[in-house]
Design a protein around this motif. Structure first.
Motif, PDB file in Angstrom:
ATOM      1  N   SER A  70      33.215  44.082  40.378  1.00 52.60           N
ATOM      2  CA  SER A  70      34.298  43.005  39.876  1.00 52.60           C
ATOM      3  C   SER A  70      35.394  42.983  40.447  1.00 52.60           C
ATOM      4  O   SER A  70      36.614  41.898  40.774  1.00 52.60           O
ATOM      5  CB  SER A  70      34.870  43.686  38.403  1.00 52.60           C
ATOM      6  N   VAL A  71      35.874  44.344  41.353  1.00 56.23           N
ATOM      7  CA  VAL A  71      36.659  45.023  42.662  1.00 56.23           C
ATOM      8  C   VAL A  71      36.421  43.110  43.808  1.00 56.23           C
ATOM      9  O   VAL A  71      36.917  42.600  44.313  1.00 56.23           O
ATOM     10  CB  VAL A  71      37.113  46.262  43.431  1.00 56.23           C
ATOM     11  N   ILE A  72      35.030  43.119  44.107  1.00 55.77           N
ATOM     12  CA  ILE A  72      34.335  42.164  45.084  1.00 55.77           C
ATOM     13  C   ILE A  72      34.268  41.406  44.972  1.00 55.77           C
ATOM     14  O   ILE A  72      34.866  40.640  45.262  1.00 55.77           O
ATOM     15  CB  ILE A  72      32.992  43.137  46.125  1.00 55.77           C
ATOM     16  N   PHE A  73      33.361  40.775  43.680  1.00 52.07           N
ATOM     17  CA  PHE A  73      32.937  39.436  43.354  1.00 52.07           C
ATOM     18  C   PHE A  73      34.358  38.585  42.292  1.00 52.07           C
ATOM     19  O   PHE A  73      34.071  37.266  42.431  1.00 52.07           O
ATOM     20  CB  PHE A  73      31.778  39.642  42.511  1.00 52.07           C
ATOM     21  N   VAL A  74      35.168  39.150  41.567  1.00 52.22           N
ATOM     22  CA  VAL A  74      36.074  38.719  41.156  1.00 52.22           C
ATOM     23  C   VAL A  74      37.743  38.848  41.269  1.00 52.22           C
ATOM     24  O   VAL A  74      38.456  38.018  40.551  1.00 52.22           O
ATOM     25  CB  VAL A  74      35.841  39.028  39.603  1.00 52.22           C
ATOM     26  N   GLY A  75      37.363  39.542  42.313  1.00 55.06           N
ATOM     27  CA  GLY A  75      38.807  40.224  42.820  1.00 55.06           C
ATOM     28  C   GLY A  75      39.849  41.015  42.105  1.00 55.06           C
ATOM     29  O   GLY A  75      41.044  40.600  42.173  1.00 55.06           O
ATOM     30  N   GLU A  76      39.564  41.223  41.711  1.00 55.76           N
ATOM     31  CA  GLU A  76      40.604  42.325  40.621  1.00 55.76           C
ATOM     32  C   GLU A  76      41.411  43.311  41.150  1.00 55.76           C
ATOM     33  O   GLU A  76      40.183  43.648  42.183  1.00 55.76           O
ATOM     34  CB  GLU A  76      39.477  42.511  38.943  1.00 55.76           C
ATOM     35  N   THR A  77      42.113  44.033  40.929  1.00 57.39           N
ATOM     36  CA  THR A  77      42.593  44.568  41.530  1.00 57.39           C
ATOM     37  C   THR A  77      43.071  46.609  40.426  1.00 57.39           C
ATOM     38  O   THR A  77      43.102  46.069  39.775  1.00 57.39           O
ATOM     39  CB  THR A  77      44.312  44.632  41.978  1.00 57.39           C
ATOM     40  N   LEU A  78      42.381  47.430  40.501  1.00 54.97           N
ATOM     41  CA  LEU A  78      42.477  48.512  39.705  1.00 54.97           C
ATOM     42  C   LEU A  78      43.941  49.486  40.772  1.00 54.97           C
ATOM     43  O   LEU A  78      44.460  49.365  41.927  1.00 54.97           O
ATOM     44  CB  LEU A  78      41.754  49.129  40.274  1.00 54.97           C
ATOM     45  N   THR A  79      44.315  49.509  39.368  1.00 49.41           N
ATOM     46  CA  THR A  79      45.786  49.805  39.009  1.00 49.41           C
ATOM     47  C   THR A  79      45.729  51.745  39.284  1.00 49.41           C
ATOM     48  O   THR A  79      44.629  51.640  39.132  1.00 49.41           O
ATOM     49  CB  THR A  79      46.789  49.396  38.125  1.00 49.41           C
TER      50      THR A  79
END
Length: 308
Positions: free
Chosen positions: A250-259
């Motif tokens: 999700s971080v690599i391909f969707v660009g989500e950032t983890l808080t």
């Protein structure tokens, strides 16, 4: 080689959220198509394995599991589409905590102090993730349905534990997924959006086919084949790679950032349930070894579980 296969299955299932986000179809249509596309391949596998004829009464728990499986897919896909993939994955993986809560009530299993601690820590992690998502502007629905998906899967686990006479894995999987498709069919027909599949571009069509064949037929067949070659404690330990891959993708391909609250919540949920499962399986294997060595016991026992 078996460990490589298991890691591959976890990678495939970990990518489910990214694939779901990449297909412009409703969660209902995706859940239905996943089952529909998977069934022909699973049927061929079942025939190749030459599964024995099974009496209908033995299939009842698998039919019930199939109903739950269909709605479990539906709610999980809805979660992927209406909240962050990482949050949906972590909330869905509260499943072991739900099993720990329900097993003493439904199966009369004892609950240990470690399991009570796991439940408390998991819900603390859940609160962190939910609070963070609400502050980020996500609605309650995606979070709630991700949690319901985990509860439905927990119910499937409890049903599988209660089965006394089991059928072979190929037949069980086919029956469950066929039932999932049938139970979703009326909702798909009423919804009417399934016809939008004809408007998909080549990329979306490819992803949809992979969802049925790769994420369902291939992954389930590989996963079940490993139960005859690996110990349950090994499979449990590797299964926690699935949510980790899901978050990573999700971080690599969707660009989500983890808080920070998400990270802390994920560590609390995944870490506590992982430790709880490993300790439980380790204790079970120790007891099993003791029973098998006992001269007064003529028969050993085994416990099988499945990821559906």
């Amino acid at each position: 080689m078996n460990r490589i296969k298991l890691v591959l299955v976890m990678i495939i299932w970990g990518s489910l959220g990214v694939f779901t986000r990449s297909i412009p179809l409703s969660a209902l249509s995706l859940a239905f198509l996943r089952a529909l596309i998977a069934l022909p391949v699973l049927f061929v596998v079942m025939k190749m394995k030459k599964s024995d004829q099974v009496k209908w009464p033995l299939l009842k728990p698998y039919l019930i599991s199939g109903v739950l499986l269909g709605f479990g897919w539906l709610t999980l896909f809805y979660g992927f589409k209406h909240t962050s993939i990482s949050s949906a994955v972590m909330i869905y993986n509260m499943c072991p905590a739900y099993v720990m809560i329900a097993a003493p009530l439904l199966l009369k299993e004892t609950i240990s102090k470690i399991q009570i601690a796991v439940i408390f820590i998991s819900f603390l992690g859940l609160c962190l993730i939910v609070g963070d998502n609400l502050s980020e502007g996500y609605g309650y629905m995606g979070l709630a349905l991700s949690a319901i998906s985990g509860m439905l899967y927990a119910t499937i686990v409890l049903i599988n534990r209660s089965i006394k006479v089991r059928v072979d894995n190929q037949t069980a999987t086919f029956v469950q997924i066929f039932t999932a498709m049938i139970v979703l069919l009326p909702f798909v027909l009423l919804d009417g959006n399934i016809l939008s599949v004809v408007d998909l571009d080549a990329k979306a069509v490819t992803y949809t086919i992979l969802l049925g064949i790769l994420h369902t037929s291939v992954a389930y067949t590989l996963f079940f084949s490993l139960y005859t070659h690996m110990k349950s404690v090994e499979i449990v330990s590797y299964s926690y790679l699935e949510p980790l891959f899901g978050i990573l993708f999700s971080v690599i391909f969707v660009g989500e950032t983890l808080t920070l609250p998400q990270i802390m919540g994920g560590i609390l949920i995944l870490g506590s349930t992982y430790i709880g499962e490993i300790l439980k399986d380790g204790r079970f294997l120790k007891n099993k070894s003791t029973i098998n060595r006992s001269p007064n016991k003529k028969k050993s026992f085994d416990v099988s579980s499945s990821k559906d």
